[in-house]
Design a protein around this motif. Structure first.
Motif, PDB file in Angstrom:
ATOM      1  N   PRO A 134       0.835  -1.203   0.000  1.00 36.21           N
ATOM      2  CA  PRO A 134       0.000   0.000   0.000  1.00 36.21           C
ATOM      3  C   PRO A 134       0.870   1.254   0.000  1.00 36.21           C
ATOM      4  O   PRO A 134       1.856   1.337   0.746  1.00 36.21           O
ATOM      5  N   SER A 135       0.505   2.231  -0.809  1.00 36.09           N
ATOM      6  CA  SER A 135       1.332   3.442  -0.910  1.00 36.09           C
ATOM      7  C   SER A 135       0.946   4.490   0.133  1.00 36.09           C
ATOM      8  O   SER A 135       1.635   5.504   0.285  1.00 36.09           O
ATOM      9  N   SER A 136      -0.141   4.254   0.849  1.00 32.67           N
ATOM     10  CA  SER A 136      -0.537   5.227   1.866  1.00 32.67           C
ATOM     11  C   SER A 136      -0.096   4.764   3.242  1.00 32.67           C
ATOM     12  O   SER A 136       0.039   3.564   3.497  1.00 32.67           O
ATOM     13  N   ASN A 137       0.139   5.732   4.141  1.00 30.90           N
ATOM     14  CA  ASN A 137       0.511   5.434   5.537  1.00 30.90           C
ATOM     15  C   ASN A 137       1.744   4.540   5.626  1.00 30.90           C
ATOM     16  O   ASN A 137       1.821   3.671   6.485  1.00 30.90           O
TER      17      ASN A 137
ATOM     18  N   GLY B 125       4.258   2.558  -4.361  1.00 28.77           N
ATOM     19  CA  GLY B 125       4.093   1.338  -3.561  1.00 28.77           C
ATOM     20  C   GLY B 125       4.780   0.115  -4.127  1.00 28.77           C
ATOM     21  O   GLY B 125       4.156  -0.941  -4.271  1.00 28.77           O
TER      22      GLY B 125
ATOM     23  N   GLN C  40      -0.508   3.310  10.502  1.00 28.54           N
ATOM     24  CA  GLN C  40      -1.786   3.060  11.168  1.00 28.54           C
ATOM     25  C   GLN C  40      -1.836   1.707  11.862  1.00 28.54           C
ATOM     26  O   GLN C  40      -2.722   1.458  12.672  1.00 28.54           O
TER      27      GLN C  40
ATOM     28  N   THR D 103       7.951   4.664  -2.528  1.00 24.38           N
ATOM     29  CA  THR D 103       6.811   4.664  -1.604  1.00 24.38           C
ATOM     30  C   THR D 103       5.593   5.337  -2.220  1.00 24.38           C
ATOM     31  O   THR D 103       4.460   5.062  -1.807  1.00 24.38           O
ATOM     32  N   LYS D 104       5.802   6.198  -3.222  1.00 17.16           N
ATOM     33  CA  LYS D 104       4.666   6.914  -3.807  1.00 17.16           C
ATOM     34  C   LYS D 104       3.811   5.988  -4.652  1.00 17.16           C
ATOM     35  O   LYS D 104       2.582   6.124  -4.687  1.00 17.16           O
TER      36      LYS D 104
ATOM     37  N   GLY E 160       3.042   0.012   8.412  1.00 20.39           N
ATOM     38  CA  GLY E 160       2.395   1.285   8.152  1.00 20.39           C
ATOM     39  C   GLY E 160       2.154   2.060   9.431  1.00 20.39           C
ATOM     40  O   GLY E 160       2.144   1.498  10.522  1.00 20.39           O
TER      41      GLY E 160
END
Lengths: 114, 114
Positions: free
Chosen positions: B26-29, B71, B96, B68-69, B94
């Motif tokens: 996942p590219s977020s968090n 993923g 979260q 990372t952008k 991550g």
């Protein structure tokens, strides 16, 4: 050698048995982990202990009962397991800190539930 | 559960060939991306921990890059040797899900043919 040992390396048990897996590290780490790897599945985190306190339980059934008496030792007590619990159980340890601390793994216990 | 995918699942190369495999996450968090090397009947051993977009790490003939952008991370092995035969795992953590919670892919099993 990673500095993390696990015993036994292989275990066969019946569904009514009670057994325990043992993990030991003398790396001075304060976080310890139990992972499960089933066939053709990724490593799944089961439990996390930080400074002997359980901080994570990833929806693991109560027939798996972890114990961390001190920062160097971690146990996984097993009772009334099912055949689908047959898997490789890995222990790991790490320093406590940012997530980019690497985890040091033991060689695993291969568990077969008959 | 976060989805971490590795490709290919398995790979056979001739001794001396260079090779690479992919880890998607996942590219977020994003917090960190770990690469591990796991030989049969041994403990997984950490190769790299990468945290910054654009990071490149190298250890001998093995190197890794991180985006990372979008993923993904690539692991490269230059001039493969039979002793490189192992399963290569990547693991994502991550912001979260907590510092100690690593989500593993199923791995790329590399066999180097002498």
């Amino acid at each position: 050698e990673t500095g993390v040992t696990q015993t036994p390396r292989h275990l066969v048990m019946g569904m009514t048995n009670k057994k325990s897996l043992k993990c030991e590290q003398h790396l001075g780490h304060n976080a310890m982990y139990w992972y499960k790897q089933s066939a053709k599945k990724p490593l799944e985190l089961m439990f996390v202990y930080n400074f002997k306190e359980q901080t994570e339980n990833n929806s693991v059934p109560s027939r798996f009962s972890p114990e961390c008496p001190n920062s160097s030792h971690l146990f996984l007590h097993l009772h009334t397991l099912q055949p689908e619990d047959s898997a490789l159980y890995l222990c790991a340890s790490s320093p406590i800190g940012p997530s980019y601390n690497e985890q040091f793994f033991g060689p695993g216990t291969r568990l077969t539930v008959l | 559960i976060l989805n971490v995918e590795q490709s290919p699942q398995s790979l056979h190369v001739q001794e001396g060939d260079s090779t690479n495999f992919t880890c998607s996450f996942p590219s977020s968090n994003f917090y960190a991306l770990h690469w591990y090397r796991w030989e049969t009947a041994k403990s997984p051993e950490a190769l790299f921990v990468m945290t910054l977009n654009g990071d490149e790490k190298k250890k001998g003939r093995i190197s890794a890059t991180l985006n990372t952008k979008e993923g993904y991370s690539y692991l490269y092995i230059k001039g493969s040797q039979p002793e490189d035969s192992a399963t290569y795992l990547c693991a994502f953590s991550g912001t979260q899900t907590g510092a100690n919670n690593l989500f593993f892919g199923t791995g790329t099993r590399l066999t180097v043919i002498p």
